[in-house]
Write a protein that holds these residues in place. Structure first.
Motif, PDB file in Angstrom:
ATOM      1  N   ALA A  74      55.905  32.431  43.435  1.00  0.00           N
ATOM      2  CA  ALA A  74      56.979  33.482  43.435  1.00  0.00           C
ATOM      3  C   ALA A  74      57.486  33.940  41.976  1.00  0.00           C
ATOM      4  CB  ALA A  74      58.159  32.890  44.066  1.00  0.00           C
ATOM      5  N   ASP A  75      57.135  32.904  41.086  1.00  0.00           N
ATOM      6  CA  ASP A  75      57.587  33.231  39.503  1.00  0.00           C
ATOM      7  C   ASP A  75      56.432  34.231  38.941  1.00  0.00           C
ATOM      8  OD1 ASP A  75      55.531  31.298  39.587  1.00  0.00           O
ATOM      9  OD2 ASP A  75      56.049  30.325  37.861  1.00  0.00           O
ATOM     10  N   ILE A  76      55.534  34.636  39.653  1.00  0.00           N
ATOM     11  CA  ILE A  76      54.681  35.613  38.990  1.00  0.00           C
ATOM     12  C   ILE A  76      54.832  36.816  39.729  1.00  0.00           C
ATOM     13  CG2 ILE A  76      52.200  36.113  38.449  1.00  0.00           C
ATOM     14  CD1 ILE A  76      51.620  33.163  38.258  1.00  0.00           C
ATOM     15  N   SER A  77      54.731  37.962  38.968  1.00  0.00           N
ATOM     16  CA  SER A  77      55.036  39.382  39.309  1.00  0.00           C
ATOM     17  C   SER A  77      53.722  39.685  40.187  1.00  0.00           C
ATOM     18  CB  SER A  77      55.258  40.423  38.164  1.00  0.00           C
ATOM     19  OG  SER A  77      55.295  41.628  38.703  1.00  0.00           O
ATOM     20  N   PRO A  78      53.983  40.312  41.348  1.00  0.00           N
ATOM     21  CA  PRO A  78      52.878  40.715  42.030  1.00  0.00           C
ATOM     22  C   PRO A  78      51.949  41.709  41.487  1.00  0.00           C
ATOM     23  CG  PRO A  78      54.763  40.850  43.636  1.00  0.00           C
ATOM     24  CD  PRO A  78      55.382  40.646  42.062  1.00  0.00           C
ATOM     25  N   SER A  79      52.446  42.275  40.378  1.00  0.00           N
ATOM     26  CA  SER A  79      51.728  43.350  39.755  1.00  0.00           C
ATOM     27  C   SER A  79      50.583  42.628  39.015  1.00  0.00           C
ATOM     28  CB  SER A  79      52.245  44.223  39.085  1.00  0.00           C
ATOM     29  OG  SER A  79      52.982  43.646  38.079  1.00  0.00           O
ATOM     30  N   ARG A  80      50.820  41.453  38.550  1.00  0.00           N
ATOM     31  CA  ARG A  80      50.022  40.616  37.624  1.00  0.00           C
ATOM     32  C   ARG A  80      49.240  39.548  38.316  1.00  0.00           C
ATOM     33  NH1 ARG A  80      49.803  44.224  35.223  1.00  0.00           N
ATOM     34  NH2 ARG A  80      50.948  44.932  33.445  1.00  0.00           N
ATOM     35  N   ILE A  81      48.976  39.597  39.550  1.00  0.00           N
ATOM     36  CA  ILE A  81      48.153  38.824  40.710  1.00  0.00           C
ATOM     37  C   ILE A  81      46.887  39.521  40.806  1.00  0.00           C
ATOM     38  CG2 ILE A  81      47.959  37.479  42.626  1.00  0.00           C
ATOM     39  CD1 ILE A  81      50.960  37.031  42.652  1.00  0.00           C
ATOM     40  N   TYR A  82      45.625  39.008  40.508  1.00  0.00           N
ATOM     41  CA  TYR A  82      44.428  39.639  40.633  1.00  0.00           C
ATOM     42  C   TYR A  82      43.665  39.054  41.680  1.00  0.00           C
ATOM     43  CZ  TYR A  82      46.100  42.322  36.705  1.00  0.00           C
ATOM     44  OH  TYR A  82      46.862  43.081  36.112  1.00  0.00           O
ATOM     45  N   TYR A  83      42.810  39.519  42.438  1.00  0.00           N
ATOM     46  CA  TYR A  83      41.940  39.169  43.788  1.00  0.00           C
ATOM     47  C   TYR A  83      40.491  39.661  42.935  1.00  0.00           C
ATOM     48  CZ  TYR A  83      46.114  39.100  46.014  1.00  0.00           C
ATOM     49  OH  TYR A  83      47.703  38.636  46.310  1.00  0.00           O
ATOM     50  N   VAL A  84      39.941  38.658  42.326  1.00  0.00           N
ATOM     51  CA  VAL A  84      38.699  38.881  41.781  1.00  0.00           C
ATOM     52  C   VAL A  84      37.376  38.398  42.573  1.00  0.00           C
ATOM     53  CG1 VAL A  84      37.381  38.332  39.351  1.00  0.00           C
ATOM     54  CG2 VAL A  84      39.874  38.408  39.326  1.00  0.00           C
ATOM     55  N   THR A  85      36.536  39.200  42.680  1.00  0.00           N
ATOM     56  CA  THR A  85      35.305  39.109  43.169  1.00  0.00           C
ATOM     57  C   THR A  85      34.192  38.664  41.861  1.00  0.00           C
ATOM     58  OG1 THR A  85      35.475  40.606  44.960  1.00  0.00           O
ATOM     59  CG2 THR A  85      33.327  39.982  44.636  1.00  0.00           C
ATOM     60  N   ASP A  86      33.662  37.685  41.848  1.00  0.00           N
ATOM     61  CA  ASP A  86      32.690  37.380  40.898  1.00  0.00           C
ATOM     62  C   ASP A  86      31.468  36.774  41.456  1.00  0.00           C
ATOM     63  OD1 ASP A  86      31.344  36.287  38.522  1.00  0.00           O
ATOM     64  OD2 ASP A  86      32.816  34.533  38.225  1.00  0.00           O
ATOM     65  N   PRO A  87      30.202  37.733  41.558  1.00  0.00           N
ATOM     66  CA  PRO A  87      29.112  37.743  42.313  1.00  0.00           C
ATOM     67  C   PRO A  87      28.345  36.278  41.618  1.00  0.00           C
ATOM     68  CG  PRO A  87      29.625  39.720  42.139  1.00  0.00           C
ATOM     69  CD  PRO A  87      30.654  39.193  41.241  1.00  0.00           C
ATOM     70  N   ALA A  88      28.448  36.410  40.471  1.00  0.00           N
ATOM     71  CA  ALA A  88      27.582  35.176  39.610  1.00  0.00           C
ATOM     72  C   ALA A  88      28.200  33.827  39.622  1.00  0.00           C
ATOM     73  CB  ALA A  88      27.299  35.624  38.496  1.00  0.00           C
ATOM     74  N   GLY A  89      29.479  33.847  39.917  1.00  0.00           N
ATOM     75  CA  GLY A  89      30.612  32.570  39.860  1.00  0.00           C
ATOM     76  C   GLY A  89      30.675  32.132  38.415  1.00  0.00           C
ATOM     77  N   THR A  90      30.600  33.342  37.463  1.00  0.00           N
ATOM     78  CA  THR A  90      30.914  32.830  35.941  1.00  0.00           C
ATOM     79  C   THR A  90      32.333  31.996  35.896  1.00  0.00           C
ATOM     80  OG1 THR A  90      31.747  35.054  35.696  1.00  0.00           O
ATOM     81  CG2 THR A  90      29.552  34.760  35.448  1.00  0.00           C
ATOM     82  N   PHE A  91      33.348  32.407  36.753  1.00  0.00           N
ATOM     83  CA  PHE A  91      34.595  32.022  36.640  1.00  0.00           C
ATOM     84  C   PHE A  91      34.533  30.386  37.305  1.00  0.00           C
ATOM     85  CE2 PHE A  91      36.499  36.275  35.722  1.00  0.00           C
ATOM     86  CZ  PHE A  91      36.901  35.776  34.669  1.00  0.00           C
ATOM     87  N   CYS A  92      33.334  30.057  38.165  1.00  0.00           N
ATOM     88  CA  CYS A  92      33.707  29.111  38.903  1.00  0.00           C
ATOM     89  C   CYS A  92      33.211  27.755  38.431  1.00  0.00           C
ATOM     90  CB  CYS A  92      32.912  29.315  40.124  1.00  0.00           C
ATOM     91  SG  CYS A  92      33.492  30.827  41.114  1.00  0.00           S
ATOM     92  N   SER A  93      33.008  27.694  37.094  1.00  0.00           N
ATOM     93  CA  SER A  93      32.683  26.651  36.186  1.00  0.00           C
ATOM     94  C   SER A  93      33.711  25.323  36.635  1.00  0.00           C
ATOM     95  CB  SER A  93      32.209  26.552  34.713  1.00  0.00           C
ATOM     96  OG  SER A  93      32.083  25.724  33.976  1.00  0.00           O
ATOM     97  N   ALA A  94      33.122  24.104  36.321  1.00  0.00           N
ATOM     98  CA  ALA A  94      33.954  22.954  36.593  1.00  0.00           C
ATOM     99  C   ALA A  94      34.708  22.994  35.208  1.00  0.00           C
ATOM    100  CB  ALA A  94      33.188  21.766  36.565  1.00  0.00           C
TER     101      ALA A  94
END
Length: 439
Positions: A74-94
């Motif tokens: 609730a403390d983050i504005s809905p306008s600054r919440i993003y639903y990112v599609t990352d086909p290569a999983g570049t953000f999915c690193s440990a």
């Protein structure tokens, strides 16, 4: 068997639900959204604003079912919440997904991105047309992220339909070695890789690679490759190369320095250009070379009580220039203590870029309590290593004799005793002879 089959099915269902809810193990990434404050155009110092932001990440597109399982804070504005599609999983690193409850968090920053034609000559061929493609009419973002424990640095370009909060990663540039340390003369690999979304319009339109060096306000072009025309740009740098085969097959844009030198220490920026897009990551290279230590005079002369012996430790051929010189003394009884830093000179730089420094120490057996001597050690400390050089010091004429001195005195006493006995026998024999002649 039916029971085992049932357990197996339940496990599969639970596994599917877990990874479906978490987007194939991708993290929920907390970021700062940073942009210029509106109404403050121009000038060198532009006020910036930052807002807390959040990215839900999946390797596949979000569905209505996946949206229903998400619970944004609730403390983050809905306008600054993003639903990112990352086909290569570049953000999915440990490295970007710390354990639950961890105090250390990865660093992440989101910025608005404006697609533009590149001005460098090795990438100008990517945007020959003066018209901007319709594909660029969208909301674009750049994301810079740093993983835990310097395991990863990442720069992604994302595209979202106008007024949408569902961007997709189009270009990703990353390095698994944000900080590299090397000894002098070794070959060095500076990791950099890139990925382009195969479903995007920029895929297959060509690319360019640039490696640039920066250090203390100075910079130079190390290597530049025009992938569209398959040619390198002319540079003054020697001994730097990339793997062209790996570049095309796997997006491996890593830079190889054949023989590291002191002048190579600094920051290297790997930039990947696509038509109207670019992303870059920085890799810090530190050339670390331990000092070579020498103690003068060598060997140390005998020290007499009341005499002052000046010794000097010379540290040469080290890098970086940060070095702490000190002295230690280990007595014959096995005890050790510090003798301080002595008188330390300033740094001197050799033609190869390495540094030299020396420390001068006055040894007074009376004041320092050196006893009958021991081992004098010069200690050189760098941030990640310690080097030592030792020399033997002998003090003679001290009141308390050593075993060796005692044995020497006994030997001298025996010699003197024998000499006295010999002289006594000689004189006695001579006297008796004279007495006989007088009779």
């Amino acid at each position: 068997m039916p029971e085992i089959s049932t357990i197996y099915k339940i496990s599969i269902i639970a596994f599917t639900l877990f990874f479906g809810a978490s987007g194939s193990g991708c993290p929920v990434l907390e970021c700062w959204f940073v942009q210029e404050k509106p109404g403050h155009g121009g000038g060198f110092s532009v006020p910036m604003s930052q807002e807390k932001s959040l990215m839900f990440i999946r390797t596949e597109a979000f569905s209505e079912e996946s949206f229903s399982r998400l619970h944004p804070p609730a403390d983050i504005s809905p306008s600054r919440i993003y639903y990112v599609t990352d086909p290569a999983g570049t953000f999915c690193s440990a490295a970007l997904n710390p354990p639950k409850g961890s105090v250390n968090k990865p660093k992440c920053e989101i910025n608005p991105f404006m697609p533009h034609a590149s001005m460098v000559r090795w990438a100008s061929a990517l945007t020959d047309s003066a018209q901007s493609p319709v594909y660029l009419q969208a909301d674009w973002f750049s994301v810079a992220a740093q993983g835990l424990d310097q395991q990863l640095t990442l720069s992604n370009i994302m595209r979202a339909p106008s007024a949408s909060k569902e961007p997709q990663v189009i270009l990703s540039v990353s390095s698994k070695t944000p900080v590299v340390r090397s000894r002098l003369g070794e070959a060095v690999l500076l990791d950099c890789g890139f990925w382009v979304d195969a479903s995007s319009s920029v895929h297959g339109s060509g690319f360019s690679i640039e490696w640039r060096y920066q250090f203390r306000g100075e910079g130079r072009l190390v290597l530049a490759y025009d992938g569209k025309n398959d040619r390198f740009a002319e540079t003054s740098e020697t001994g730097a190369d990339i793997d062209i085969t790996g570049l095309y097959e796997t997006g491996n844009a890593s830079l190889v320095l054949e023989e590291s030198q002191v002048r190579h220490s600094g920051t290297y920026i790997c930039t990947v250009y696509l038509p109207h897009l670019l992303a870059q990551v920085a890799v810090d290279l530190e050339i670390v070379e331990p000092p070579s230590l020498s103690i003068y005079p060598s060997p140390l002369p005998l020290l007499v009580p009341g005499q002052v012996l000046v010794v000097q430790c010379e540290a040469s051929g080290f890098n970086p220039h940060t070095l702490d010189l000190s002295w230690e003394f280990s007595g014959a009884d096995g005890t050790s203590r510090s003798l301080g830093q002595g008188s330390v000179t300033g740094h001197r730089q050799a033609t190869d870029g390495t540094f030299s420094q020396s420390s001068r120490l006055e040894l007074d057996s009376g004041k320092l309590g050196l006893g009958r001597g021991g081992e004098v050690t010069c200690v050189a400390k760098q941030p990640n290593m310690t080097r030592r050089a030792a020399a033997t010091l002998n003090v003679i004429g001290v009141s308390a004799p050593s075993i060796e001195d005692s044995m020497a005195m006994v030997a001298v006493a025996l010699v003197l005793y024998g000499l006295i006995k010999f002289l006594s026998w000689t004189f006695c024999a001579s006297g008796e002879l004279n007495f006989s002649k007088q009779k």
